[in-house]
Design a protein around this motif. Structure first.
Motif, short mmCIF file in Angstrom:
data_model
loop_
_atom_site.label_atom_id
_atom_site.label_comp_id
_atom_site.label_asym_id
_atom_site.label_seq_id
_atom_site.Cartn_x
_atom_site.Cartn_y
_atom_site.Cartn_z
N LEU A 250 0.83 -1.21 0.00
CA LEU A 250 0.00 0.00 0.00
C LEU A 250 0.86 1.26 0.00
O LEU A 250 0.52 2.25 -0.65
N LEU A 253 2.28 1.57 -3.66
CA LEU A 253 1.29 1.99 -4.65
C LEU A 253 0.59 3.29 -4.27
O LEU A 253 -0.13 3.85 -5.11
N ASN A 254 0.73 3.71 -3.00
CA ASN A 254 0.00 4.88 -2.51
C ASN A 254 -1.51 4.68 -2.63
O ASN A 254 -2.25 5.55 -3.09
N TRP A 255 -1.97 3.49 -2.22
CA TRP A 255 -3.39 3.13 -2.25
C TRP A 255 -3.90 2.99 -0.83
O TRP A 255 -3.14 2.96 0.13
N ASP A 256 -5.24 2.88 -0.74
CA ASP A 256 -5.87 2.53 0.52
C ASP A 256 -6.42 1.11 0.42
O ASP A 256 -6.43 0.50 -0.65
N LYS A 257 -6.90 0.59 1.55
CA LYS A 257 -7.39 -0.79 1.56
C LYS A 257 -8.63 -0.96 0.71
O LYS A 257 -8.85 -2.02 0.11
N GLN A 258 -9.47 0.06 0.63
CA GLN A 258 -10.68 -0.04 -0.18
C GLN A 258 -10.35 -0.22 -1.66
O GLN A 258 -10.97 -1.02 -2.36
N LYS A 259 -9.35 0.49 -2.14
CA LYS A 259 -8.96 0.35 -3.53
C LYS A 259 -8.28 -0.99 -3.78
O LYS A 259 -8.41 -1.58 -4.86
N LEU A 260 -7.56 -1.48 -2.78
CA LEU A 260 -6.91 -2.77 -2.92
C LEU A 260 -7.94 -3.90 -3.00
O LEU A 260 -7.73 -4.89 -3.71
N SER A 262 -10.77 -3.76 -4.45
CA SER A 262 -11.43 -3.75 -5.76
C SER A 262 -10.64 -4.48 -6.84
O SER A 262 -11.15 -4.65 -7.94
N ASN A 293 -7.69 -4.71 -12.43
CA ASN A 293 -8.80 -3.89 -11.96
C ASN A 293 -9.97 -3.87 -12.93
O ASN A 293 -10.91 -3.10 -12.77
#
Length: 427
Positions: A250, A253-260, A262, A293
């Motif tokens: 995370l 990728l600079n993502w959050d868990k919600q995006k992960l 998906s 995705n």
């Protein structure tokens, strides 16, 4: 030869006995239809029985009189009244008496029910929000003395509902004593779980809302029953150890868990591998996973470990980390025909018009669905090794030659390369 003989034979033929016909064999054990007595398809009803049947039907299922019709008109619309009368006319009450049967199962719907009241078992209960409670919504926790007093009051209230005629007195039988003990235990349990025993409020309407089932779900402002199991579950969920690989991913990728969550992940290849060492044969499991995705990103990852869960997590994290953009023509297919060779495996991908679908083998199908491709055809004319097919398809999709790159290489404009001007369409 005498002439009289043919004449005598001619006139005497009518009186000659006929030869006996050959007997016909019967291959059926039952008698012929002509010899059987024809049975009616349904039993006949006598006039006396019909009169009795009509009387029973009129008694059990009488027609609506004027007063009942007037009551129905107050509750139903004119169109519904017409539908009710049509339904009553279409159903013969005698058929209900002769063919109908009352249900006896616990989930039966009573025939006399007019569906005007809400059944708490079969119907969805009405839900209310905090705006339906007049007054303030300030709740306070009770102390030990107030809680004991509230539990006693609520337990007596529950017992009064169970025994409206009062508790049984005198010498009780074993069954009655057991039922009384179970009722008292149930009443105390309900009183302990009742929110009114844990919270105190001055507003009478808000206090009544604590035990009202209409406020059970859509009431975030009112307190909930918080027992030991709920607190333990909340503590365990909050103290759940986070996977360090996922945390690093995370951050990368600079993502959050919600995006992960998906990302579509699927493991396509699983098989065992053996490594020969001086300590002997070390067996481990190999995983090949794809991730996408479904909107133009696709990745392939590998993982290997002696522990099944560890190897799969490695492949999933590698697949998400290796995701690369997939060029898509009109967001549905590839830019022209593609071909890629990995080892002895060769994969050929062909772009197709809208509505063609994914007519490919199952491995390429999963890759195309994860990447967001909708119209595609494919061939694998040579080796069909699963690992090589997946890797060759991924490389072919990632290394497409775009029309603008071809135009720059040829020194032409994009519209000249595509053989179409703005507003046109090519497949």
């Amino acid at each position: 030869m005498s002439v009289c003989r043919p004449v005598r034979c001619l006139f005497a033929s009518a009186s000659l006995p006929k030869p006996a016909s050959a007997p016909k064999r019967s291959f059926h054990a039952s008698a012929p239809r002509a010899a059987r007595k024809r049975r009616p398809h349904y039993p006949s009803i006598k006039a006396e029985d019909l009169k009795l049947l009509n009387q029973v039907a009129e008694t059990n299922y009488p027609k609506y009189d004027t007063s009942e019709t007037a009551l129905l008109e107050k509750r139903y619309t004119p169109a519904q009244i017409v539908a009710i009368k049509a339904a009553e006319t279409a159903i013969d009450s005698r058929d209900i008496v002769t063919q109908g049967r009352r249900r006896t199962d616990p989930w039966l719907l009573p025939y006399e029910d007019d569906l005007a009241e809400v059944d708490p078992v079969t119907d969805h209960a009405e839900k209310l929000d905090p705006s339906d409670i007049p007054g303030s919504h300030d709740f306070k926790d009770v102390n030990e003395e107030e809680r004991d007093e509230a539990i006693t009051f609520l337990a007596n209230e529950n017992l009064a509902k169970m025994f409206p005629d009062g508790l049984p007195e005198g010498e009780l039988s074993e069954d009655t004593q057991r039922q009384l003990e179970e009722a008292m235990g149930t009443a105390v349990t309900q009183a302990v779980l009742d929110p009114r025993a844990s919270f105190r409020v001055k507003n009478v309407h808000a206090a009544a809302a604590l035990s009202d089932p209409r406020h059970s779900i859509v009431m975030p402002d009112l307190p909930r029953i918080d027992n030991r199991m709920v607190r333990q579950t909340r503590r365990l969920s909050s103290e759940e150890e986070e996977d360090p690989r996922q945390k690093r991913l995370l951050q990368y990728l600079n993502w959050d868990k919600q995006k992960l969550r998906s990302i579509r992940v699927k493991t396509l290849v699983v098989h065992g591998v053996t490594n020969q060492t001086r300590m002997g044969k070390i067996r481990s499991l190999y995983y090949l996973t794809i991730a996408g995705n479904q909107d133009g990103l696709l990745g392939v990852g590998e993982g290997k470990s002696t522990e099944p869960d560890e190897g799969r997590k490695q492949s999933v994290m590698a697949a998400i980390r290796n995701m690369r953009p997939i060029p898509r023509y009109e967001n549905r297919t590839t830019y022209g025909d593609l071909e890629m060779k990995v080892g002895a495996t060769k994969v050929q991908l062909f772009s197709r018009p809208p509505g063609f679908g994914l007519r490919v083998q199952h491995l390429i199908f999963e890759l195309a669905r994860a990447a967001g491709l909708q119209d595609l055809a494919a061939k694998t004319p040579r080796s069909r090794n699963k690992m090589n097919v997946i890797k060759a398809t991924w490389e072919a999709l990632c290394n497409q030659k775009l029309p603008d790159e071809i135009a720059r290489a040829r020194g032409k404009k994009l519209v000249d390369v595509r053989k179409v001007y703005y507003g046109g369409s090519v497949h």
